[in-house]
Design a protein around this motif. Structure first.
Motif, PDB file in Angstrom:
ATOM      1  N   ARG A 224       0.837  -1.202   0.000  1.00  0.00           N
ATOM      2  CA  ARG A 224       0.000   0.000   0.000  1.00  0.00           C
ATOM      3  C   ARG A 224       0.874   1.255   0.000  1.00  0.00           C
ATOM      4  O   ARG A 224       0.569   2.253  -0.639  1.00  0.00           O
ATOM      5  CB  ARG A 224      -0.911  -0.002   1.228  1.00  0.00           C
ATOM      6  CG  ARG A 224      -1.955  -1.071   1.185  1.00  0.00           C
ATOM      7  CD  ARG A 224      -3.340  -0.463   1.319  1.00  0.00           C
ATOM      8  NE  ARG A 224      -3.525   0.129   2.623  1.00  0.00           N
ATOM      9  CZ  ARG A 224      -3.920  -0.545   3.682  1.00  0.00           C
ATOM     10  NH1 ARG A 224      -4.169  -1.826   3.582  1.00  0.00           N
ATOM     11  NH2 ARG A 224      -4.072   0.049   4.842  1.00  0.00           N
ATOM     12  N   ARG A 225       1.952   1.143   0.743  1.00  0.00           N
ATOM     13  CA  ARG A 225       2.883   2.248   0.813  1.00  0.00           C
ATOM     14  C   ARG A 225       3.500   2.508  -0.562  1.00  0.00           C
ATOM     15  O   ARG A 225       3.654   3.635  -0.990  1.00  0.00           O
ATOM     16  CB  ARG A 225       3.961   1.906   1.846  1.00  0.00           C
ATOM     17  CG  ARG A 225       5.126   2.820   1.889  1.00  0.00           C
ATOM     18  CD  ARG A 225       4.837   4.084   2.661  1.00  0.00           C
ATOM     19  NE  ARG A 225       5.963   4.997   2.524  1.00  0.00           N
ATOM     20  CZ  ARG A 225       5.945   6.275   2.791  1.00  0.00           C
ATOM     21  NH1 ARG A 225       4.832   6.826   3.229  1.00  0.00           N
ATOM     22  NH2 ARG A 225       7.000   7.016   2.636  1.00  0.00           N
TER      23      ARG A 225
ATOM     24  N   TYR B   5       2.129   1.935  -3.324  1.00  0.00           N
ATOM     25  CA  TYR B   5       1.055   2.532  -4.110  1.00  0.00           C
ATOM     26  C   TYR B   5       1.021   4.042  -3.885  1.00  0.00           C
ATOM     27  O   TYR B   5       0.880   4.829  -4.817  1.00  0.00           O
ATOM     28  CB  TYR B   5      -0.270   1.883  -3.697  1.00  0.00           C
ATOM     29  CG  TYR B   5      -1.488   2.504  -4.313  1.00  0.00           C
ATOM     30  CD1 TYR B   5      -1.644   2.531  -5.697  1.00  0.00           C
ATOM     31  CD2 TYR B   5      -2.493   3.040  -3.525  1.00  0.00           C
ATOM     32  CE1 TYR B   5      -2.767   3.094  -6.265  1.00  0.00           C
ATOM     33  CE2 TYR B   5      -3.610   3.608  -4.086  1.00  0.00           C
ATOM     34  CZ  TYR B   5      -3.743   3.631  -5.458  1.00  0.00           C
ATOM     35  OH  TYR B   5      -4.851   4.191  -6.016  1.00  0.00           O
ATOM     36  N   TYR B   6       1.192   4.418  -2.626  1.00  0.00           N
ATOM     37  CA  TYR B   6       1.227   5.846  -2.304  1.00  0.00           C
ATOM     38  C   TYR B   6       2.380   6.529  -3.023  1.00  0.00           C
ATOM     39  O   TYR B   6       2.244   7.611  -3.591  1.00  0.00           O
ATOM     40  CB  TYR B   6       1.354   6.025  -0.790  1.00  0.00           C
ATOM     41  CG  TYR B   6       1.713   7.433  -0.373  1.00  0.00           C
ATOM     42  CD1 TYR B   6       0.746   8.427  -0.375  1.00  0.00           C
ATOM     43  CD2 TYR B   6       3.003   7.756   0.016  1.00  0.00           C
ATOM     44  CE1 TYR B   6       1.069   9.712  -0.013  1.00  0.00           C
ATOM     45  CE2 TYR B   6       3.336   9.039   0.384  1.00  0.00           C
ATOM     46  CZ  TYR B   6       2.363  10.020   0.371  1.00  0.00           C
ATOM     47  OH  TYR B   6       2.686  11.291   0.731  1.00  0.00           O
TER      48      TYR B   6
END
Lengths: 491, 843
Positions: free
Chosen positions: A265-266, A268-269
């Motif tokens: 997710r990180r 993705y950020y």
């Protein structure tokens, strides 16, 4: 542990003799450096004096890659690489990898594996750190005996073991056993290829073949080894699979890997953040992995196509202090082997992303689907679909929470020329400009390094100070630089 | 059934004096949509019988279900006025046909942005006030907004039926209540005296106040009654009007008017005697089914009923009779036509509010004169989702020129700067559309003074934009709208099925387009965040996201997330020092809280990075007691270069200081965005650079050495200055009857709220309570309150200020420290705050 056994002295000697190498570089990571002399001595005993051995240490980039430049300094004919490795293909020199042999309790491991297999109810794919490759056959047999003694009932679980690829790598495609068992042609790297090959997978030196009709999602992954970059690589690449890790040091199974999932997710950020970048630095993180040069060119091309400005940096291992010397850059692309590419620390002023992520961020046609690739070998083959048919719609930036319009360097040539001359122009008009600059505390978005420099508040010596009154004569500091005398008063 | 055709509508669009653009604004539940129905019914779009029940402008399923308006809805109505009705009209007009472009707006505070968007494209506002509840917080907010945009208001005192049926108050008492409503509204309006707009206050005796019962579809202004009685008494209509309001009393016994109550029992106020009592009589007669008495009375009033209507009973009869006698549409229409400005009139003074460029250029003149032959100036105020999913109509108002199907237009976005190419597109309008009730009609072109919806521009307009002709490169855009609310409530959303992520991303983009107030961002941890103005707003947004913009793909939403701020309580306990990675540079720093009111001044933009330093130092020294020289030494504001924190240079005689300024500023932007406690924004901190020691070689004091060091020293000085968390606080207004007060107080106490004002509404049993409530505690507040007061209290929450939490986040086990741990966990950080020793170095 036994040096002879651990460093596979006999095998190395045999390898050198059989290929007839006379100049051999031995590459050690920092943590094994202290054993290097003993290894050299042991090898010396096995080899005749015509073979010259060189010890290489303190690699410029990640110690998992073969330091080809270092080896070239001594005209080495081959590199023996010790310790943890990413098994990235080399570009000029053949290399032999000695993974090392970490201790593991095979029976405990087999038991956890069996137990997990029964619990999850899915077939289990066993992956492992290469330092445990030596123990895999033992685990396999332990597993078999365990399974058979399990109350007569036929074990429903199914285990598939990955194979460690051959530990010998020759420069891509020139020679080497393409069809040797346990190794798959390096040139086919894509996860999914055409029909007959579609079931072959490989990652970080491991390879396996799935039975017909199965996909990776059908399997639960069981990782034997430490929580290291190799593991992160597996987690990211197969992020849709269920993964557990068996920690051989503590002999326990770690099921909760939410922290690992957060990495994705990180990332993705970071991709979203990279989309907002105007100036991008390409960090050269390897001079060994095959195709790195191609990748760098591909990246700069991609950046230019996306209408952004690129700069290329060669700075060895990146650290926050080095990167912060270029505050004008909004994001860095780290071109390196799969296991050193992931650099994520809050200490960095600008995010550092991988080439794959850069492709996602800069190619407006592509979307984050969850699929993830770390090796850039396969990225090379997939030429970006940019084709520059950028839709005219403003881009939505999740960082700013709204639609933004990208600055486009291609607007027209005139603008481009202006940028190159930006610094020149500003210095020409320095006298008029300076006053404005000191006045405003705001900065406009710079499109190139030159523009950024032009907007800095400090342009060099202040010839005409703001204050016409002569400055007062002051007594300066005295004492040592580590702490001047007057500084002690602060405490 | 529709009484007009698109062609008729189109024809009237050219008569700029016969157009009225107006919005209906009010507090929630004061009956805007219901009242709008009567107007729509009069235009024949819906049947007269159902007017007041269908809420025609609440087009969305959830609007109907909840009984509140969520989106503002525009509707074009065409009326033919009689010569008689227009007799008294002095202004310019062309024929008797009128076009009313009406926008019904939501009353709930969470949807204030919709009101803002509606006001921008209208010239007049019908302010609806519940006669019992009076002027409420949202009435005031929207009224102020309207006046700020130079929108002329007229008032209607609504829900008259409650006076007659529910409360059964007598005439004098009712008069006092109405008088109070008008007075309260005028108090607000009086502050907006403006030479161009003239007197904006409303007066019943001038016909700018109507009395209506939206539910029953009737309404009157004093004009109605004045006309009736003028002929009867043989006095002048205007004189009669005056007598019907205020201190004018009539004694039927003596047949004399007095300005004081004579004390005689037959003496009654003009309004009561001639307006209130007759209505009351009719209503009572109807309700009691005394038809034998009713028919002669109606005959006297000149009201004829259809034969089938004569069979109606009770309420239905009353509704029918009242609708025939005093049709709401007539009274309201007359008020609009007579007292609200036409675009031609309104644009003459509104141009100053609207146009950003010089007020004497061609575009300003075209707007001022509402010139259909001038260059096109069109403001798109909102995007309306079209029936095919994912597409939008661009809805706005033509201020000058004409927009037509196929026209090539220049689209100037909110970030457009004249002369540059940023945020600028040239595109074709595919279709121009007007709304006729529920259906859209394509028209060839739309001239200035009208509202219009356009197809085919949605890709290039993000939220709002100014459109002009392709060649008009000198035009400046129309000023951006200012919103009165800000998105403070946030939730994290993710999709249930991981592979739906592209759908979610696409959906969020569309959501951001459809609503000017919603903000879709991403957290450092990679979570998607949707921020809205309030709980209800967010709920509606997420519903839209899932159902409309993501094609029903399932999403998971987190509990509401509130953002905090990090601040300091006092000056750092000592000067702290940090060394650069190479140990050759040292920064010394102190943190202190900014003076009270200064962060707010920065928020409002009174003080900011773009100011002239002279002005800035003037404000700082005069209002906040800063030293004049110090005010000149501000290095920067942050975060994002405009935030309410600053760095001030206090060093003396430091060599090379200028060179590292940019690096320190970069470090500050970074640090102030992610504070040391929980990586929330900092607020209200002044960092003072006390001393700097730098290496003599430029290469050793480059950005790489200074930026990380500056960040560390900011954190160290923050941590030594008694760090505190700040939480956002709502201003809550609740209106409830006395018996519900106990419940309200206990709920507020439970939720850490405190009441600072309690006032009884004169003439009503209702109390008005104002309280502060932490946003964190506000989730589920409405429902708890409703439960505790058996549905009698309805709160309105607006973000008001940041409040410092008294507990120490560094003290283990304190409330603040638990909060910090929670935030850190959510963000995927280490649970413990990084200790001071990581940031501070010793010599």
């Amino acid at each position: 542990m036994d040096l002879e056994h651990n460093f596979e002295i006999a095998r190395v000697a045999e390898f050198i003799l059989s290929h007839g190498f006379t100049r051999v570089a031995l590459q050690f990571p920092d943590e094994l450096l202290r054993d290097s002399m003993r290894v050299v001595k042991a090898l010396r005993r096995e080899l005749n004096s015509s073979v010259k051995l060189y010890v290489m240490a303190d690699t410029t980039y990640g110690s998992c890659c073969v330091d080809e430049v270092g080896a070239a300094h001594v005209n080495a004919e081959c590199v023996i690489h010790y310790g943890h490795t990413c098994l990235s293909p080399t570009s000029t020199i053949p290399a032999l990898f000695i993974f090392g042999k970490a201790s593991i309790s095979t029976s405990d491991c087999a038991r956890s594996l069996l137990k997990y297999g029964l619990e999850c109810g899915k077939p289990v794919l066993v992956l492992f750190g290469l330092e445990y490759a030596h123990a895999i056959p033992e685990i396999k047999s332990a597993l078999l005996s365990d399974a058979s003694c399990l109350s007569g009932s036929v074990s429903t679980s199914e285990h598939l073991f990955a194979d460690a690829s051959c530990s010998f790598i020759s420069p891509s495609g020139t020679f080497g056993p393409a069809n040797q068992p346990g190794s798959i042609d390096r040139r086919v790297e894509n996860e999914c290829l055409d029909e007959e090959n579609s079931q072959n997978y490989k990652i970080g030196g491991l390879s396996w073949r799935l039975p017909q009709g199965r996909t990776m999602e059908d399997y639960s992954l069981f990782w034997i080894g430490l929580d290291n970059p190799a593991f992160s690589n597996v987690v990211l690449t197969f992020n849709s699979c269920e993964i557990v890790r068996y920690d051989a040091k503590e002999d326990r199974l770690i099921i909760d890997l939410s922290q690992q999932k957060k990495i994705l997710r990180r990332r993705y950020y970071l991709v979203e953040k990279a989309k907002d970048a105007n100036m991008i630095g390409v960090l050269v993180g390897t001079l060994g992995a095959a195709g790195y040069l191609h990748m760098i060119h591909q990246m700069t091309e991609l950046i230019t196509k996306a209408g952004k400005k690129s700069y290329t940096f060669v700075m060895g291992k990146p650290n926050p202090a080095k990167l912060a010397n270029f505050p004008e850059l909004d994001v860095f692309i780290h071109v390196s082997c799969a296991q050193t590419a992931l650099l994520d620390s809050k200490e960095f002023l600008a995010p550092v992303i991988t080439p794959f992520e850069a492709m996602l961020a800069l190619d407006r046609g592509s979307q984050w689907t969850g699929a993830y690739q770390m090796d850039f070998g396969d990225l090379i083959s997939s030429t970006p679909s940019v084709a520059n048919k950028q839709s005219e719609e403003a881009r939505f930036s999740f960082i700013q929470g709204g639609y933004v319009e990208d600055l486009d360097l291609h607007d027209n040539d005139e603008v481009e020329k202006d940028e190159i001359l930006a610094l020149v122009n500003v210095t020409e008009k320095a006298l008029q400009v300076r006053d404005e600059d000191t006045r405003s505390l705001t900065k406009t978005v710079a499109k190139s390094g030159a523009e950024y420099f032009a907007s800095r508040s400090y342009h060099g010596l202040d010839i005409n100070g703001t204050d016409p009154v002569p400055a007062k004569f002051l007594t300066g500091r005295s004492g040592k630089a580590s702490g001047y005398k007057d500084e002690n008063t602060h405490r | 059934m529709v009484k007009f055709t698109a062609d008729e509508l189109r024809m009237i669009m050219d008569r700029k004096h016969n157009i009225r653009n107006m919005s209906v604004i009010a507090h929630v539940d004061h009956g805007k949509s219901t009242l709008t129905d009567s107007l729509v019914a009069a235009a024949g779009i819906i049947a007269q019988e159902v007017a007041g029940d269908v809420r025609m402008t609440d087009t969305r399923a959830d609007e109907a279900e909840r009984g509140i308006t969520i989106k503002s809805t525009g509707i074009s109505l065409y009326y033919q006025m009689s010569d008689d009705a227009l007799k008294g009209y002095k202004g310019e007009r062309q024929g008797n046909e009128y076009l009313i472009n009406l926008i019904d707006s939501p009353g709930h505070v969470d949807f204030s942005s919709e009101v803002t968007a509606a006001l921008r494209i209208t010239d007049g506002a019908l302010v609806v006030v519940d006669c019992v509840e009076g002027v409420c917080v949202q009435t005031e907010t929207v009224l102020r907004q309207a006046l700020g945009e130079r929108i002329r208001p007229v008032l209607t005192v609504n829900k008259m039926d409650r006076c007659f049926l529910e409360l059964q108050v007598d005439g004098e008492e009712a008069y006092q209540t109405f008088q109070k409503v008008v007075e309260n509204a005028n108090v607000i309006m009086a502050t907006y005296e403006d030479p161009l707009l003239g007197d904006v206050q409303v007066y019943p005796e001038k016909g700018t106040v109507a009395f209506s019962a939206g539910l029953h579809g009737w309404a009157f202004t004093l004009t109605n009654f004045a006309k009736m009685y003028a002929s009867k008494f043989g006095v002048d209509e205007a004189k009669m009007m005056e007598r019907l309001w205020g201190e004018n009393f009539f004694d039927p016994a003596t047949k004399k008017w007095t300005s004081k109550h004579t004390g005689s029992p037959t003496c009654k106020r003009g309004f009561v005697q001639f307006c209130y009592e007759p209505i009351k009589q009719i209503i009572n007669t109807c309700m009691n089914d005394q038809k034998d008495k009713l028919w002669p009375m109606l005959q006297k009033l000149g009201v004829t009923m259809k034969s089938d209507e004569k069979d109606l009973m009770g309420k239905a009869l009353m509704k029918r009779v009242m609708q025939t006698w005093l049709p709401a549409s007539d009274a309201l229409l007359e008020m609009m036509v007579f007292h609200l400005p036409s675009p031609a009139r309104a644009q003459r003074y509104r141009v100053e509010n609207l146009y950003e460029g010089p007020l004497d250029d061609a575009y300003a003149n075209a707007i001022r004169n509402c010139d259909p032959g001038g260059p096109l100036m069109l403001y798109v105020s909102k995007m309306i989702p079209a029936s095919d999913k994912g597409r939008f109509f661009a809805f706005g108002r033509v201020f000058s020129g004409k927009v037509s199907t196929g026209l090539k237009v220049r689209i100037m976005g909110p970030n457009y700067v004249p002369g540059e190419k940023k945020d600028l597109y040239v595109k074709n309008v595919q279709r121009t559309v007007i709304w006729m009730g529920k259906k859209q009609e394509t028209v060839e072109d739309v001239p200035c003074g009208n509202t219009v919806a356009m197809v085919g521009l949605d890709q290039f307009i993000t939220k709002n934009a100014t459109l002009t002709n392709e060649k008009e490169v000198d035009a400046h855009p129309i000023r951006a709208m200012k919103f009165s609310v800000s998105p403070v409530v946030r939730v994290a959303v993710q999709c249930k099925v991981a592979s739906d992520l592209p759908k979610l991303v696409e959906g969020l983009k569309r959501l951001a387009k459809s609503d000017p107030m919603v903000v879709c961002t991403i957290e450092e941890s990679g979570e998607h965040i949707v921020a809205g103005a309030g709980e209800l707003h967010l709920e509606i947004c997420l519903k839209d996201l899932q159902d409309d913009f993501m094609g029903g793909a399932q999403i998971i939403k987190s509990d509401p997330v509130v953002s905090f701020r990090e601040t300091v309580l006092e000056r750092s306990s000592r000067i702290v020092m940090s060394k650069s990675p190479n140990k050759h540079n040292r920064l010394y720093m102190e943190a202190r809280p900014l003076e009270e009111g200064l962060p707010e001044a920065i928020d409002e933009g009174r003080i900011g990075p773009k100011d002239d330093p002279k002005n800035r130092s003037k404000i700082l020294s005069e209002e906040f007691g800063w030293d004049k020289d110090l005010a000149k030494k501000i290095w920067c504001f942050g975060p994002e270069t405009i935030g309410p924190n600053m760095v001030v240079d206090m060093c003396k005689g430091v060599q090379y200081l200028n060179e590292i300024k940019d690096s320190v500023v970069a470090g500050f932007q970074w640090a102030s965005k992610e504070g040391p406690l929980a990586e929330e924004n900092m607020r209200g901190i002044c960092f003072e650079v006390c001393d700097v020691v730098l290496h003599a070689d430029a290469i050793h004091r480059g950005g790489g050495q200074i930026i990380p060091t500056a960040r560390r020293v900011f954190y160290a000085s923050h941590l030594t200055a008694k760090p505190r968390l700040m939480e956002p606080v709502y201003l809550v207004e609740i209106q409830a009857p006395e018996q519900a007060l106990g419940g309200i107080y206990s709920v507020l106490n439970q939720k850490r709220g405190h009441v600072f004002e309690e006032m009884q509404r004169p003439g009503t049993p209702l109390y008005n309570i104002k309280a502060y409530l932490p946003v964190v505690e506000s989730f589920g507040f409405s429902s708890t309150l409703r439960a505790a007061t058996s549905g009698q209290a309805f709160p309105q929450c607006v973000f008001d200020h940041w409040d410092m939490m008294s507990s120490d986040p560094l003290e283990a086990g304190s409330q603040a420290s638990m909060l910090v741990a929670e935030i850190r966990k959510r963000k995927g950080l280490k649970e413990q705050i990084t200790p001071l020793s990581e940031f501070e170095d010793k010599l």
